[in-house]
Design a protein around this motif. Structure first.
Motif, PDB file in Angstrom:
ATOM      1  N   VAL A   9     -13.089  55.509  -2.902  1.00 27.28           N
ATOM      2  CA  VAL A   9     -14.153  56.488  -2.689  1.00 27.28           C
ATOM      3  C   VAL A   9     -14.602  56.410  -1.237  1.00 27.28           C
ATOM      4  N   SER A  10     -14.747  57.581  -0.620  1.00 25.22           N
ATOM      5  CA  SER A  10     -15.208  57.655   0.762  1.00 25.22           C
ATOM      6  C   SER A  10     -15.918  58.983   0.960  1.00 25.22           C
ATOM      7  N   ASP A  11     -16.040  59.420   2.216  1.00 24.27           N
ATOM      8  CA  ASP A  11     -16.728  60.679   2.506  1.00 24.27           C
ATOM      9  C   ASP A  11     -15.774  61.854   2.663  1.00 24.27           C
ATOM     10  N   LYS A  12     -14.483  61.636   2.494  1.00 25.76           N
ATOM     11  CA  LYS A  12     -13.517  62.744   2.510  1.00 25.76           C
ATOM     12  C   LYS A  12     -12.341  62.404   1.607  1.00 25.76           C
ATOM     13  N   SER A  44     -11.126  59.802  -2.940  1.00 24.44           N
ATOM     14  CA  SER A  44     -11.932  60.936  -3.367  1.00 24.44           C
ATOM     15  C   SER A  44     -13.370  60.738  -2.905  1.00 24.44           C
ATOM     16  N   THR A  45     -14.175  61.763  -3.042  1.00 24.51           N
ATOM     17  CA  THR A  45     -15.609  61.642  -2.763  1.00 24.51           C
ATOM     18  C   THR A  45     -16.349  61.560  -4.092  1.00 24.51           C
ATOM     19  N   ARG A  47     -18.880  63.311  -4.758  1.00 25.58           N
ATOM     20  CA  ARG A  47     -19.119  64.729  -5.086  1.00 25.58           C
ATOM     21  C   ARG A  47     -17.968  65.289  -5.908  1.00 25.58           C
ATOM     22  N   ARG A  74     -22.256  58.993   1.938  1.00 24.49           N
ATOM     23  CA  ARG A  74     -22.145  60.336   2.534  1.00 24.49           C
ATOM     24  C   ARG A  74     -21.384  61.294   1.625  1.00 24.49           C
ATOM     25  N   GLY A  75     -20.529  60.752   0.767  1.00 24.75           N
ATOM     26  CA  GLY A  75     -19.752  61.589  -0.154  1.00 24.75           C
ATOM     27  C   GLY A  75     -20.464  61.915  -1.452  1.00 24.75           C
TER      28      GLY A  75
END
Length: 97
Positions: A9-12, A44-45, A47, A74-75
């Motif tokens: 999991v990250s922001d993009k 994935s994010t 979101r 941020r995600g």
């Protein structure tokens, strides 16, 4: 309810190399294919995961990702919802951000 997703999991959203050595792991930028302990993984994010699983409410968001907390946070879809409780480990070198 706990749902498990097989992804980082990250922001993009992207593909990345996950380098793992003992109990430590990290995402590598670029191609880590020369390292035998790298796996190609989906990133994935939060979101995207929340939308994909049609989650309406997050009771607890627990983030402990050894220095990558800010990209994970941020995600999250802050504009759509707020977790009832947020527990997040933060490392001092990230405090300025």
């Amino acid at each position: 309810m706990v749902l498990v997703q097989e992804c980082a999991v990250s922001d993009k959203a992207c593909r990345a190399q996950l380098f793992s050595e003992g109990s430590q792991s990290r995402l590598l930028s670029g191609n880590g294919a020369e390292l035998s302990s790298c796996l190609d993984i989906r990133v994935s994010t939060l979101r995207d995961i929340i939308q994909e699983l049609t989650i309406q409410k997050v009771d607890l968001l627990l983030v402990d990702v050894e220095g990558a907390e800010l990209p994970v946070l941020r995600g999250f879809p802050w504009d759509m919802m707020r977790p009832s409780m947020l527990l997040c480990e933060m490392h001092p070198y990230n405090w300025q951000e």
